[in-house]
Design an enzyme around this catalytic site. Sequence first.
Site, mmCIF file in Angstrom:
data_model
loop_
_atom_site.group_PDB
_atom_site.id
_atom_site.type_symbol
_atom_site.label_atom_id
_atom_site.label_comp_id
_atom_site.label_asym_id
_atom_site.label_seq_id
_atom_site.Cartn_x
_atom_site.Cartn_y
_atom_site.Cartn_z
ATOM 1 N N HIS A 153 0.826 -1.222 0.000
ATOM 2 C CA HIS A 153 0.000 0.000 0.000
ATOM 3 C C HIS A 153 0.857 1.267 0.000
ATOM 4 C CE1 HIS A 153 -3.291 -2.767 1.346
ATOM 5 N NE2 HIS A 153 -2.308 -3.294 2.058
ATOM 6 N N SER A 274 15.258 22.138 -15.168
ATOM 7 C CA SER A 274 14.069 22.929 -15.481
ATOM 8 C C SER A 274 14.515 24.265 -16.048
ATOM 9 C CB SER A 274 13.263 23.141 -14.200
ATOM 10 O OG SER A 274 12.473 24.311 -14.298
ATOM 11 N N LYS A 280 16.261 22.111 -10.074
ATOM 12 C CA LYS A 280 15.580 20.873 -10.433
ATOM 13 C C LYS A 280 16.471 19.837 -11.112
ATOM 14 C CE LYS A 280 11.334 20.372 -10.768
ATOM 15 N NZ LYS A 280 10.432 19.499 -10.003
ATOM 16 N N GLU A 287 10.053 8.868 -16.657
ATOM 17 C CA GLU A 287 8.677 9.282 -16.954
ATOM 18 C C GLU A 287 8.290 8.912 -18.378
ATOM 19 O OE1 GLU A 287 7.908 13.435 -15.099
ATOM 20 O OE2 GLU A 287 10.059 13.185 -15.238
#
Length: 456
Positions: A153, A274, A280, A287
């Site tokens: 979970h 970024s 970043k 992804e």
Amino acid sequence: MWGGRFDRGPAEIMEKINASIDFDRKLYAQDIAGSKAHAGMLVATGILTRADGDQIQAGLDAVKAEIEEGRFVFRKDREDIHLNIEARLAELIGPAAGRLHTARSRNDQVATDFRLWVRDALDGLIGQTTGLVAALLAQADAHTEVVMPGFTHLQVAQPITFGHHLMAYVAMLERDIGRLRDARARMNECPLGAAALAGTSFPIDRHMTAASLGFDGPTANSLDSVSSRDFALEYLAAASILGVHLSRLAEEIVIWTSAQFRFVSLTDAFTTGSSIMPQKRNPDAAELARAKVGRVIGALNTLLIVMKGLPLAYAKDMQEDKEPTFDAAEAIELVVAAMAGMIADLKPNEAVLKAAAGTGFSTATDLADWLVRALNMPFREAHHVTGRIVKLAEGKGIDLDALSLAEMQAVEPRITDAVFGVLSVDNSVASRVSFGGTAPSGVRTQIAAARGRLGL
Ligand code: ARG
């Protein structure tokens, strides 16, 4: 090529919806190999003269060279790769070219070409996935002792080792390789010679063409030969399941590289910055791997839907088999390559992982198991007692092993200080020596066994 009974050419939109040359040109090498095998068999069986056969072989070689050197003009009015090649062959060698299509149809031709292409795709993906498994095994091997939290979970459950976590993916990918191999073994039959659908009256030798194209034999039924695309469906299904596994791994990398987790680091090679936020470091490759799997699953769905309503035998709908399959192959190959790169690149942050492994009272099960073993308590009762001890620690805002013996004895008087021996995360993982469990010794056994099975 087929205009005998036609008075006029096709409408512009007809050509546009009908022509497949923009995408099936990818099959040129398979088409030429199939034609060469067919022509060779026609000569061997006496259906074609040797002189015509020789001209056809040389002409097909010339066409191949033109394509590979970028000199070939692909024409939309010649519909597809089969007609483009045959028409060019006729320009190069004259009338003998017209004899190549004896005892053959584009229906068995395209089925053969596409099988050859999918077979190559399967072989490539099997090799690539094996390479990814090798990368996972190397990382697992280097980190059999690194302790991390195991989750259910996405809540901390029990401590495990980093190597064990990676070996879970090795298990999945080994099954994926098995599925790809199964698909390869099942699809390796040659449809060539089924002709349009019914077979042919010419004395062809289908076993010969099958063997010369590396197939195990000819397909058994001519109708099925030109009607079926389940070989492509199996490839897409196996690629989709592989993709689902890699998407989960990609998702874990996205989570693990976040500032809240910091479980692993990727180098500059697999992250991007970024344009506005200078601090970043984003896991874009993970992804995109996750996202591109959508294309593969989409392609499987597309082809299932194309096929599901088709009466036997060939229908032009089946021309729509190629684009999704080509796109899916490109996507899954990119995903496997990116994942192999990322796995080799990533570095587990051992201190962070170890600290995280001890959070969330992760050794509570070890405490319950100790109560069973040391005090002969039924597990259900041990579960309850441990729950009360966890509650006590939680109330004080401390870990289990920070409780004093007296505090534990207030819950269960028979507890002795031997209990502290089982509350560390290192002890917890080391104790889980059941077959397939997380103990470093067991993980080393898993690694050696996987290497043996894959010959790595
Ligand atoms: N371009 C066609 C395809 O990809 C080749 C087969 C054409 N067959 C036919 N009967 N029109 O399916």
